[in-house]
Motif scaffolding. Structure first.
Motif: not given
Length: 342
Positions: A233-246
């Protein structure tokens, strides 16, 4: 001589009227009474009939005054599987249910909790297979197999099952065939358990992260939507997605509309609405689900480990953009609401 003649004359002039028999008189009186009785009864019956018709005519316009308790008690089933014998459990009823949800809403975790109950068999995301949801005929055939206890996987408890169901995502033919599925649920007594997330922003983050891992396969070249290890779970949580704000607000609104439509479509079914955040913060909410299914209350457990937890600011690469776009909108509460795993 003259006297004798006179006596004979008197005897000849006297005519004796024969006495009527008492039995005949009684019969005549009885017959007359019967005729009168029949006549009087016929008149009374006509009056009663007329009065009754009037009363019934008036009642046709009255609404029933008693409350309707539709779908309050789940229908009991006594399946007769074709693939095995229920043996001594054949006389035990089974409740049918379906967990209706959206991807990354905690439905996998919720289902493992239900499956930890000794009397529950929930078979997973059956309609992720496109062939099974290609048309309503395939859908009904699959449902019949499940609810007849002829579906086998690791969740099967066979003859011991007191409640049988599946996990069904809204975009897996459920919304497209909602009319036929609602009819099926009502005719067969299938209870719907709606599971949603209050914070749709958290769901969006989970969807993006899971989509990324499907290609990246961060766990030693393997993709896992759920984990049983804190390390994984810790490994998977390291990825931080970028959200298209528009596109953020239109996407959140679309999810809200989908949820609203689902509840509207299935409003006439026997159902319960459960929120993931409520279950996380208060495990006693699970007992509401067991009561809804009319099952014995048991402690429910899951081996799954939550992947994304903690502050939202730590889970999104462009958090400042997301924060600024949602501030002052109806979705601003998503950036402030938080919860902790218990």
């Amino acid at each position: 001589m003259v006297d004798d003649l006179n006596n004979n004359k008197d005897d000849n002039l006297i005519v004796k009227v024969p006495k009527k028999s008492p039995l005949v008189v009684r019969m005549v009186v009885l017959a007359f009474a019967m005729v009168c009785g029949v006549y009087i009864c016929s008149i009374c019956l006509k009056q009663i009939s007329t009065s009754t018709k009037v009363k019934f005519t008036n009642l046709e316009f009255l609404e029933p005054s008693f409350p309707k308790l539709k779908h309050e008690i789940p229908k009991l089933h006594y399946p007769k599987p074709e693939t095995f014998s229920r043996a001594e459990c054949a006389c035990n009823p089974v409740r049918d249910f379906a967990i209706l949800s959206m991807q990354r809403s905690g439905s996998g975790w919720f289902e493992t909790l239900l499956n930890s109950h000794i009397n529950v068999s929930s078979y997973g995301e059956i309609f992720s297979n496109k062939d099974r949801r290609s048309n309503i005929t395939s859908i009904v055939k699959t449902l019949d197999t499940i609810y007849n206890l002829d579906w086998f996987n690791s969740a099967s408890k066979n003859e011991c099952s007191a409640a049988v169901g599946l996990k069904w995502m809204l975009n897996q033919g459920l919304m497209a065939n909602h009319k036929e599925i609602v009819d099926y649920f009502n005719q067969n007594g299938v209870s719907a358990i709606f599971l949603f997330r209050r914070n749709l922003l958290r769901r969006m983050i989970s969807v993006l992260a899971n989509s990324y891992d499907r290609d990246a396969k961060l766990l030693n070249g393997t993709h896992k939507s759920h984990t049983h290890s804190p390390h994984e779970a810790e490994i998977l949580a390291k990825y931080k997605p970028t959200i298209n704000a528009t596109l953020l607000i239109p996407t959140l609104k679309k999810e809200e509309d989908t949820t609203r439509k689902a509840l509207e479509y299935f409003n006439n079914t026997r159902h319960i609405i459960v929120y993931y955040e409520d279950l996380v913060q208060n495990r006693t909410k699970l007992m509401d689900v067991l009561r809804f299914l009319r099952l014995p209350q048991r402690e429910l457990k899951s081996r799954q480990v939550k992947i994304h937890k903690g502050s939202l600011a730590e889970q999104v690469a462009n958090w400042d953009d997301v924060h600024n776009f949602l501030k002052g909108t109806p979705y601003e509460n998503f950036i402030h609401s938080d919860y902790a795993m218990q």
